[in-house]
Scaffold this motif. Structure first.
Motif, PDB file in Angstrom:
ATOM      1  N   GLY A  67      27.978  46.843  38.095  1.00 21.71           N
ATOM      2  CA  GLY A  67      28.298  47.010  40.003  1.00 21.71           C
ATOM      3  C   GLY A  67      29.879  47.013  40.164  1.00 21.71           C
ATOM      4  N   PHE A  68      30.042  48.466  40.732  1.00 20.07           N
ATOM      5  CA  PHE A  68      31.635  48.239  41.200  1.00 20.07           C
ATOM      6  C   PHE A  68      32.068  48.044  42.337  1.00 20.07           C
TER       7      PHE A  68
ATOM      8  N   ILE B 275      35.193  46.065  48.045  1.00 23.86           N
ATOM      9  CA  ILE B 275      34.244  45.401  48.073  1.00 23.86           C
ATOM     10  C   ILE B 275      34.423  43.882  48.789  1.00 23.86           C
ATOM     11  N   ASP B 276      35.227  43.415  48.183  1.00 22.12           N
ATOM     12  CA  ASP B 276      35.510  42.409  47.813  1.00 22.12           C
ATOM     13  C   ASP B 276      37.076  41.585  46.868  1.00 22.12           C
ATOM     14  N   ALA B 277      38.059  42.115  48.254  1.00 26.41           N
ATOM     15  CA  ALA B 277      39.366  41.517  47.129  1.00 26.41           C
ATOM     16  C   ALA B 277      39.500  40.235  46.461  1.00 26.41           C
ATOM     17  N   SER B 278      39.234  39.394  46.592  1.00 25.20           N
ATOM     18  CA  SER B 278      39.131  38.147  46.126  1.00 25.20           C
ATOM     19  C   SER B 278      38.767  38.386  44.467  1.00 25.20           C
TER      20      SER B 278
ATOM     21  N   TRP C 142      34.721  44.968  38.487  1.00 21.78           N
ATOM     22  CA  TRP C 142      32.839  45.197  38.233  1.00 21.78           C
ATOM     23  C   TRP C 142      33.016  43.912  38.242  1.00 21.78           C
ATOM     24  N   PHE C 143      31.159  43.598  37.947  1.00 19.94           N
ATOM     25  CA  PHE C 143      30.947  42.834  37.607  1.00 19.94           C
ATOM     26  C   PHE C 143      29.293  43.358  36.665  1.00 19.94           C
ATOM     27  N   GLY C 144      28.864  43.042  35.119  1.00 20.22           N
ATOM     28  CA  GLY C 144      27.737  43.916  34.032  1.00 20.22           C
ATOM     29  C   GLY C 144      27.055  42.769  34.668  1.00 20.22           C
ATOM     30  N   SER C 145      25.759  43.953  34.837  1.00 18.12           N
ATOM     31  CA  SER C 145      23.961  43.296  34.705  1.00 18.12           C
ATOM     32  C   SER C 145      23.703  41.907  34.126  1.00 18.12           C
ATOM     33  N   MET C 146      22.010  41.704  34.319  1.00 20.81           N
ATOM     34  CA  MET C 146      22.034  40.210  33.796  1.00 20.81           C
ATOM     35  C   MET C 146      22.767  39.626  33.010  1.00 20.81           C
ATOM     36  N   CYS C 147      23.981  39.242  34.080  1.00 16.90           N
ATOM     37  CA  CYS C 147      24.746  38.328  33.721  1.00 16.90           C
ATOM     38  C   CYS C 147      25.293  38.752  32.395  1.00 16.90           C
ATOM     39  N   GLY C 148      25.982  39.816  32.373  1.00 20.95           N
ATOM     40  CA  GLY C 148      26.244  40.808  31.721  1.00 20.95           C
ATOM     41  C   GLY C 148      28.178  40.194  31.786  1.00 20.95           C
TER      42      GLY C 148
ATOM     43  N   VAL D  90      25.737  52.804  49.473  1.00 15.16           N
ATOM     44  CA  VAL D  90      24.613  51.395  49.336  1.00 15.16           C
ATOM     45  C   VAL D  90      24.034  50.736  48.314  1.00 15.16           C
ATOM     46  N   CYS D  91      23.551  51.592  47.218  1.00 11.23           N
ATOM     47  CA  CYS D  91      23.222  51.016  46.016  1.00 11.23           C
ATOM     48  C   CYS D  91      24.035  50.298  45.277  1.00 11.23           C
ATOM     49  N   ASN D  92      25.157  50.683  44.581  1.00 10.60           N
ATOM     50  CA  ASN D  92      25.955  50.499  43.745  1.00 10.60           C
ATOM     51  C   ASN D  92      26.750  48.975  45.118  1.00 10.60           C
ATOM     52  N   TYR D  93      26.923  49.088  46.448  1.00  8.51           N
ATOM     53  CA  TYR D  93      27.113  47.905  47.335  1.00  8.51           C
ATOM     54  C   TYR D  93      26.663  46.709  47.458  1.00  8.51           C
TER      55      TYR D  93
END
Length: 253
Positions: A99-100, A120-123, A130-136, A180-183
Motif C-alpha cells: 500500500g503506497f 496520504i500521511d506525511a509522517s 509504502w507498507f507491505g501487506s500482512m505484516c510485511g 480509493v483501493c490503495n488509500y
C-alpha cells in the motif's frame, strides 16, 4: 481455539459503474462469501462490511473497524476487496503486496474529492513510502525494502492457492493503483502496524483486486474469495485437515 477474527470488506459502485463485483461476491450473490463463512467449519469469527468509495468514508469506516479490533484477543485478518477496471483481456485476481503513501485519484471519489500527487500521511514519509501487506516490511528512506519481498505471508497464500487449483487465476501485484483501493490498503496497513507495535496485536491486512464478471464469472469469484480466506487463516493460525478445505475453481466441462 485460535480465536481468529476475519474481516472482509467490499466497495459499492463508483465512476459511473452500475454495480461493483466485490459488493456482489461479499454481500449480495447467492450464495455470497458471507453465507459461505456462516456455514463453514473454519474456527474463526467473521464480519463483512461495505466501505464507501471515498477517502473520508474509508477513514470513518476504518476508525470503527479498528476500534473493534482493539478489544479482540487473537489474530485478525482483514481482506479488503476492490475491482480493477483496467483489466480488459484475461482476468486475474491480483493480491496486492504493498500500500503506497500516495493519493493520485484519476477521477473524483464518490464525495467529489480528487487529490493529485499528495501523500496520504506525511509522517510516514514521501509518496514513495509504502507498507507491505500482512505484516510485511515498510519502505522509507531509513528502512529501504524491495516491493517483491514486501509480503512473505501474502506470497505464501498465493503459493497455497496455486496448489489448490488457482494457478491460472491468482497473481501477486505490486501496484494497487493510487485511488480509493490503495488509500484503503495503506490506511489499514498503517493502523494495523500501530496496533501491532503499541498493543502487541496480531493484525494482518491485505487487498484483493478482482476483475469484472465478464472476465471471471460471479460463482468463480465467490469460490476464490472463500478459498483466500481459508488460505489466510491457515497461514496465520493453524487448521486441521477437516477445516482446511478448498473448493478450487469449478471443473471445466
Amino acid at each position: 481455539g485460535s480465536n481468529i477474527k476475519v474481516i472482509v470488506t467490499c466497495f459499492g459502485p463508483f465512476g459511473g459503474m452500475p454495480s461493483n463485483p466485490t459488493l456482489s461476491i461479499v454481500l449480495q450473490s447467492s450464495p455470497n462469501v458471507t453465507d459461505l463463512l456462516n456455514s463453514s467449519a473454519l474456527p474463526c469469527t467473521h464480519e463483512t462490511y461495505e466501505l464507501p468509495v471515498s477517502a473520508a468514508g474509508v477513514d470513518t469506516a476504518m476508525s470503527s473497524i479498528f476500534e473493534s479490533i482493539k478489544t479482540h484477543e487473537g489474530p485478525v485478518i482483514i481482506i479488503h476487496c476492490g475491482v480493477d477496471g483496467s483489466q480488459e483481456s484475461d482476468g486475474h485476481f491480483k493480491l496486492e503486496r504493498v500500500g503506497f503513501n500516495e493519493k493520485e485519484f484519476r477521477i473524483p471519489d464518490n464525495e467529489g474529492y480528487q487529490p493529485r500527487n499528495e501523500t496520504i500521511d506525511a509522517s510516514v514519509g514521501d509518496r514513495s513510502a509504502w507498507f507491505g501487506s500482512m505484516c510485511g516490511g515498510e519502505n522509507t528512506p531509513e528502512n529501504p525494502q524491495s516491493e517483491d519481498a514486501a509480503s512473505p505471508l501474502l506470497d505464501a497464500c498465493v503459493s497455497k492457492l496455486h496448489s489448490k487449483g488457482w494457478a491460472g487465476y491468482a497473481v501477486p501485484s505490486n501496484s494497487a493503483g493510487r485511488f480509493v483501493c490503495n488509500y484503503a490498503l495503506f490506511t489499514s496497513l498503517h493502523r494495523a502496524k500501530e496496533l501491532n507495535e503499541t498493543r502487541n496485536k496480531n493484525v494482518h491486512a491485505m487487498f484483493l483486486h478482482v476483475p469484472s464478471f465478464e472476465l471471471i464469472g460471479e460463482e468463480v469469484q465467490v469460490r476464490f474469495l472463500r478459498d483466500l480466506v481459508v488460505a489466510c487463516v491457515a497461514e496465520v493460525g493453524a487448521l486441521g485437515p477437516k477445516e482446511e478445505v478448498y473448493s478450487g475453481p469449478p471443473k471445466k466441462e
